[in-house]
Design a protein around this motif. Structure first.
Motif, PDB file in Angstrom:
ATOM      1  N   VAL A 125       5.962 -14.402   1.986  1.00  0.00           N
ATOM      2  CA  VAL A 125       7.259 -13.750   2.175  1.00  0.00           C
ATOM      3  C   VAL A 125       7.663 -12.935   0.948  1.00  0.00           C
ATOM      4  CG1 VAL A 125       9.693 -14.100   2.710  1.00  0.00           C
ATOM      5  CG2 VAL A 125       7.969 -15.546   3.799  1.00  0.00           C
ATOM      6  N   THR A 126       7.528 -13.521  -0.252  1.00  0.00           N
ATOM      7  CA  THR A 126       7.917 -12.797  -1.470  1.00  0.00           C
ATOM      8  C   THR A 126       7.115 -11.515  -1.675  1.00  0.00           C
ATOM      9  OG1 THR A 126       8.663 -14.838  -2.533  1.00  0.00           O
ATOM     10  CG2 THR A 126       8.215 -12.962  -3.965  1.00  0.00           C
ATOM     11  N   PRO A 127       5.759 -11.545  -1.561  1.00  0.00           N
ATOM     12  CA  PRO A 127       5.002 -10.283  -1.680  1.00  0.00           C
ATOM     13  C   PRO A 127       5.375  -9.263  -0.605  1.00  0.00           C
ATOM     14  CG  PRO A 127       3.537 -12.157  -1.919  1.00  0.00           C
ATOM     15  CD  PRO A 127       4.847 -12.701  -1.465  1.00  0.00           C
ATOM     16  N   MET A 128       5.818  -9.749   0.568  1.00  0.00           N
ATOM     17  CA  MET A 128       6.241  -8.838   1.628  1.00  0.00           C
ATOM     18  C   MET A 128       7.593  -8.204   1.313  1.00  0.00           C
ATOM     19  SD  MET A 128       6.913  -9.705   5.668  1.00  0.00           S
ATOM     20  CE  MET A 128       8.368 -10.691   5.296  1.00  0.00           C
ATOM     21  N   LEU A 129       8.478  -8.980   0.658  1.00  0.00           N
ATOM     22  CA  LEU A 129       9.820  -8.489   0.356  1.00  0.00           C
ATOM     23  C   LEU A 129       9.866  -7.572  -0.860  1.00  0.00           C
ATOM     24  CD1 LEU A 129      12.024 -11.677   0.949  1.00  0.00           C
ATOM     25  CD2 LEU A 129      11.787  -9.686   2.438  1.00  0.00           C
ATOM     26  N   ASN A 130       8.934  -7.745  -1.799  1.00  0.00           N
ATOM     27  CA  ASN A 130       8.967  -6.949  -3.026  1.00  0.00           C
ATOM     28  C   ASN A 130       9.003  -5.441  -2.787  1.00  0.00           C
ATOM     29  OD1 ASN A 130       9.242  -8.943  -4.918  1.00  0.00           O
ATOM     30  ND2 ASN A 130       7.086  -9.080  -5.434  1.00  0.00           N
ATOM     31  N   LEU A 170       0.834  -1.212   0.000  1.00  0.00           N
ATOM     32  CA  LEU A 170       0.000   0.000   0.000  1.00  0.00           C
ATOM     33  C   LEU A 170       0.864   1.256   0.000  1.00  0.00           C
ATOM     34  CD1 LEU A 170      -2.899  -0.969   2.452  1.00  0.00           C
ATOM     35  CD2 LEU A 170      -3.116  -0.409   0.017  1.00  0.00           C
ATOM     36  N   LEU A 171       1.969   1.224   0.734  1.00  0.00           N
ATOM     37  CA  LEU A 171       2.886   2.370   0.745  1.00  0.00           C
ATOM     38  C   LEU A 171       3.511   2.596  -0.629  1.00  0.00           C
ATOM     39  CD1 LEU A 171       4.707   2.009   4.194  1.00  0.00           C
ATOM     40  CD2 LEU A 171       3.232   3.893   3.465  1.00  0.00           C
ATOM     41  N   ILE A 172       3.888   1.496  -1.302  1.00  0.00           N
ATOM     42  CA  ILE A 172       4.439   1.613  -2.658  1.00  0.00           C
ATOM     43  C   ILE A 172       3.398   2.225  -3.590  1.00  0.00           C
ATOM     44  CG2 ILE A 172       5.181   0.305  -4.691  1.00  0.00           C
ATOM     45  CD1 ILE A 172       7.403   0.496  -2.745  1.00  0.00           C
ATOM     46  N   LEU A 173       2.146   1.770  -3.481  1.00  0.00           N
ATOM     47  CA  LEU A 173       1.061   2.321  -4.308  1.00  0.00           C
ATOM     48  C   LEU A 173       0.886   3.810  -4.049  1.00  0.00           C
ATOM     49  CD1 LEU A 173      -1.696  -0.450  -4.118  1.00  0.00           C
ATOM     50  CD2 LEU A 173      -0.548   0.352  -6.178  1.00  0.00           C
ATOM     51  N   CYS A 183       3.309  -0.515  -9.998  1.00  0.00           N
ATOM     52  CA  CYS A 183       2.039  -0.277  -9.305  1.00  0.00           C
ATOM     53  C   CYS A 183       1.129  -1.499  -9.442  1.00  0.00           C
ATOM     54  CB  CYS A 183       1.376   0.967  -9.890  1.00  0.00           C
ATOM     55  SG  CYS A 183      -0.004   1.585  -8.935  1.00  0.00           S
ATOM     56  N   LYS A 184       1.062  -2.049 -10.653  1.00  0.00           N
ATOM     57  CA  LYS A 184       0.249  -3.251 -10.890  1.00  0.00           C
ATOM     58  C   LYS A 184       0.797  -4.433 -10.091  1.00  0.00           C
ATOM     59  CE  LYS A 184      -2.549  -1.395 -13.838  1.00  0.00           C
ATOM     60  NZ  LYS A 184      -2.255  -0.045 -13.341  1.00  0.00           N
ATOM     61  N   LEU A 185       2.119  -4.540 -10.010  1.00  0.00           N
ATOM     62  CA  LEU A 185       2.725  -5.625  -9.236  1.00  0.00           C
ATOM     63  C   LEU A 185       2.352  -5.511  -7.760  1.00  0.00           C
ATOM     64  CD1 LEU A 185       4.686  -8.066  -9.168  1.00  0.00           C
ATOM     65  CD2 LEU A 185       6.537  -6.428  -8.751  1.00  0.00           C
ATOM     66  N   GLU A 223       0.775 -12.460 -12.581  1.00  0.00           N
ATOM     67  CA  GLU A 223       2.028 -11.893 -12.061  1.00  0.00           C
ATOM     68  C   GLU A 223       3.227 -12.423 -12.851  1.00  0.00           C
ATOM     69  OE1 GLU A 223       4.045 -11.256  -7.661  1.00  0.00           O
ATOM     70  OE2 GLU A 223       1.879 -11.480  -7.874  1.00  0.00           O
ATOM     71  N   CYS A 224       3.156 -13.681 -13.248  1.00  0.00           N
ATOM     72  CA  CYS A 224       4.221 -14.272 -14.071  1.00  0.00           C
ATOM     73  C   CYS A 224       4.347 -13.513 -15.396  1.00  0.00           C
ATOM     74  CB  CYS A 224       3.893 -15.742 -14.324  1.00  0.00           C
ATOM     75  SG  CYS A 224       5.086 -16.608 -15.362  1.00  0.00           S
ATOM     76  N   PHE A 225       3.217 -13.238 -16.048  1.00  0.00           N
ATOM     77  CA  PHE A 225       3.224 -12.479 -17.301  1.00  0.00           C
ATOM     78  C   PHE A 225       3.663 -11.031 -17.057  1.00  0.00           C
ATOM     79  CE2 PHE A 225      -0.328 -15.591 -18.467  1.00  0.00           C
ATOM     80  CZ  PHE A 225       0.544 -16.426 -19.145  1.00  0.00           C
ATOM     81  N   LEU A 226       3.294 -10.486 -15.901  1.00  0.00           N
ATOM     82  CA  LEU A 226       3.656  -9.106 -15.581  1.00  0.00           C
ATOM     83  C   LEU A 226       5.160  -8.951 -15.435  1.00  0.00           C
ATOM     84  CD1 LEU A 226       2.606  -6.259 -14.974  1.00  0.00           C
ATOM     85  CD2 LEU A 226       2.377  -6.930 -12.573  1.00  0.00           C
TER      86      LEU A 226
END
Length: 311
Positions: free
Chosen positions: A277-282, A41-44, A62-64, A109-112
């Protein structure tokens, strides 16, 4: 999709070999989930609030972030619900929906990531034509394309899994409905379905990874042609965050869906890494390696602190 099943609900047994650890896991996974939501949310907010970041690169970032919010939300709320002592049952329809949205968001997400690699390829290899090639129309088409093909892939995998009859056991030896564990409960021979599923996931994953590898091979070649050491450093810095995120995304996919002999404990551990973990680290990966994002984040946090003081 025709439901031939006499099973009306499934029981999610949770992560294998973690009996008695429910309270600890609940606290741990809730922390991961909250940090994932807050970070993305902060990145957005940072991207939306800064006009300097209204470029194709940050449009896709932003989409990611949106998908990194939605992706763990497919399985985490239900998992936290039963880890807190509530019912472990999930309806047949809920199980179908969970599998569909998990693969829809995961495939998209893979295509993104593939589209983001192409964006970096154009930015570094054709900098003078970047704004022309990556126009608003092209970005919109690419973003829509990732959603469309992600949806097609998810429909195919969901139909492939649930066209089988489920007429007996209903205990899912996992913490959410996914293809490998659901096929174990089917009242029919699943060898053909397993083979088709592995080929399908393997082809999509390999094709996307090959396109990303092609883009970055050209990127590395172009960066090495830059005479300025500072220019090379900045170019590598821009791409390293994306490469790190790609590796964190693809490694779990390969381990879970393309291993010849599934290992439940290993799969569950890797899947938690992939889901939470991965979505948290991105957000950390992209913000720590990017001065513009860090600057915008500081402004957002400063505004929050100012509002908090006013209240």
């Amino acid at each position: 999709m025709r439901n031939r099943s006499v099973v009306t609900e499934f029981i999610l047994l949770g992560i294998p070999h973690t009996e008695g650890l429910e309270t600890m896991l609940f606290a741990l996974f809730l922390s991961f989930y909250i940090f994932t939501l807050m970070g993305n949310l902060l990145i957005l907010l940072a991207i939306v609030s800064s006009t300097r970041l209204h470029t194709p690169m940050y449009f896709f970032l932003c989409k990611l972030s949106i998908f990194d919010i939605l992706f763990p939300s497919v399985s985490s709320p239900k998992m936290l619900f039963y880890l807190s002592g509530n019912s472990q049952a999930i309806s047949y329809t809920g199980c179908v929906s969970q599998l569909f949205f998990y693969h829809f968001l995961g495939c998209t997400e893979c295509f993104l990531y593939t589209v983001m690699a192409y964006d970096r390829f154009v930015a570094i290899c054709y900098p003078l034509r970047y704004t022309v090639i990556m126009s608003h129309r092209v970005c919109a088409i690419l973003a829509t394309g990732t959603l469309f093909f992600g949806c097609i892939q998810a429909i195919f995998l969901t139909t492939l899994t649930f066209q089988l009859p489920y007429c007996g056991p209903n205990e899912v030896d996992y913490y959410f409905c996914d293809i490998p564990v659901m096929l174990k409960l089917a009242c029919a021979d699943t060898s053909v379905v397993e083979m088709v599923g592995i080929i399908n996931v393997g082809l999509v994953t390999f094709s996307c990874f090959l396109l990303i590898l092609t883009s970055y091979s050209r990127i590395v070649y172009s960066i090495l042609q830059i005479h300025s050491a500072e220019g090379r450093r900045r170019a590598f810095s821009t791409c390293s965050a994306h490469l790190t995120a790609i590796l964190l995304f693809y490694m779990p996919v390969v381990v879970i869906y393309l291993q010849p002999t599934p290992k439940p404990w290993l799969n569950a551990t890797v899947q938690v890494l992939n889901n939470l973990v991965t979505p948290m680290l991105n957000p950390l990966i992209y913000s720590l390696r990017n001065k513009e994002v860090k600057s915008s984040l500081r402004k957002v946090l400063h505004q929050f602190c100012f509002l908090a003081d006013r209240l």
